[in-house]
Structure formats: C-alpha cells, structure tokens
Design an enzyme around this catalytic site. Structure first.
Site, PDB file in Angstrom:
ATOM      1  N   LYS A  44       0.828  -1.219   0.000  1.00 36.07           N
ATOM      2  CA  LYS A  44       0.000   0.000   0.000  1.00 36.07           C
ATOM      3  C   LYS A  44       0.859   1.265   0.000  1.00 36.07           C
ATOM      4  CE  LYS A  44      -3.290   0.034   3.169  1.00 36.07           C
ATOM      5  NZ  LYS A  44      -3.997  -0.270   4.432  1.00 36.07           N
ATOM      6  N   LYS A  46       2.583   2.309   2.372  1.00 37.98           N
ATOM      7  CA  LYS A  46       2.420   2.949   3.676  1.00 37.98           C
ATOM      8  C   LYS A  46       3.454   2.350   4.619  1.00 37.98           C
ATOM      9  CE  LYS A  46      -2.160   4.660   4.714  1.00 37.98           C
ATOM     10  NZ  LYS A  46      -3.326   4.564   5.604  1.00 37.98           N
TER      11      LYS A  46
END
Ligand code: C2G
Length: 132
Positions: A44, A46
């Site tokens: 992601k 992240k």
C-alpha cells in the site's frame, strides 16, 4: 447476529479511526477489523509507526471492536466476507465505489471521513513542531 467488517492500517490511532469504528459497530452486533500487516502496508506504500502486533493489540482494546484479523492482500475481502459470514462491509468514503464488487456478497457502506485528522497529518504536524 449482524456482523460488520472494516479494513485499514489504523496507525497512530486517532478520533477519525474511533469515529468510523463506533459507527461501524452501531450498524450491527459484531465488528471485525482487518488490519493491514506490515508486509501489506509495503504494497500500500504505507509505513506504519506501530508494528502489526502493536496495532492489533491497540485495536483489540477498543470497546467497539470484537475481533481483529490480518489484511494481507487486496484480494482477500470476498473470502473474508464468506468465511466470517459478514452482513455489512464498511469503509470511509475516501474509498467510495472501490469495493462495490462486494455488493454481491454483503451490504457495502461508505461513511463520511472525519475531517481534519489523519495519520499523515499527525506526522506532518509533529515534524513542524520539531523543526519550527
Ligand atoms: N478514516 C476516517 N476518517 C479519517 C481517517 C480515516 O473515517 N479522518 C477511515 C478510513 O476511511 C478507513 C479507516 O478510517 O476506512 C482506516 O483508515 P486507514 O488506516 O488510513 O486505512 P487505509 O490505509 O485507507 O486502508 O483494504 C482497505 C485498506 O486497508 C484501507
């Protein structure tokens, strides 16, 4: 029993997270939260401050949360819905429409995001405080 599920990283827990968890739980009797593993967060793009284990422990302490499971892939949602007999899938409306394919399996609800807070805002604000 009405089972609700939601997904996310839930890093640096804040009132925007609590708002969606509270509203999601209010839609049923049992709320499952699928939190992104550290490996999935890389996919992601992240990077969570807290590890998966610590984010899991924090979420399990929230009164609205009944069960925490790992989110390892984008593609696990249909299996999750079937396996956990989920009635309602809930996400913040920044994901509006993205998970409509689940409508064949359960109700899909996008809830308004809480304005003015996010994990990245917390990080940015702290950076500014540290660096003037
Ligand atoms: N959220 C919110 N209001 C905010 C911030 C977040 O309602 N101010 C909601 C998001 O919309 C999401 C949930 O809180 O439904 C978790 O947010 P994140 O941890 O940022 O999750 P995200 O990275 O969007 O991951 O497969 C789905 C993904 O795992 C979702």
């Amino acid at each position: 029993m009405t089972t609700v599920i939601t997904y996310g990283t839930f890093d640096l827990l804040h009132y925007g997270h609590i708002n969606i968890l509270r509203r999601a739980k209010a839609m049923g009797d049992y709320l499952i939260v699928a939190i992104s593993t550290d490996e999935f967060n890389k996919i992601k793009n992240k990077e969570a401050y807290h590890s998966y284990e610590n984010r899991k422990m924090i979420l399990e302490a929230i009164r609205y949360v009944d069960e925490v499971i790992p989110e390892k892939t984008w593609g696990q949602k249909i299996d999750d819905v079937k396996k956990h007999d989920v009635d309602i899938f809930v996400m913040g409306d920044d994901w509006q429409g993205k998970f409509d394919f689940l409508k064949d399996y359960c109700e899909v609800v996008y809830l308004p995001r809480t304005i003015g807070i996010s994990t990245s805002k917390i990080k940015d604000d702290l950076f500014k405080v540290q660096n003037g």
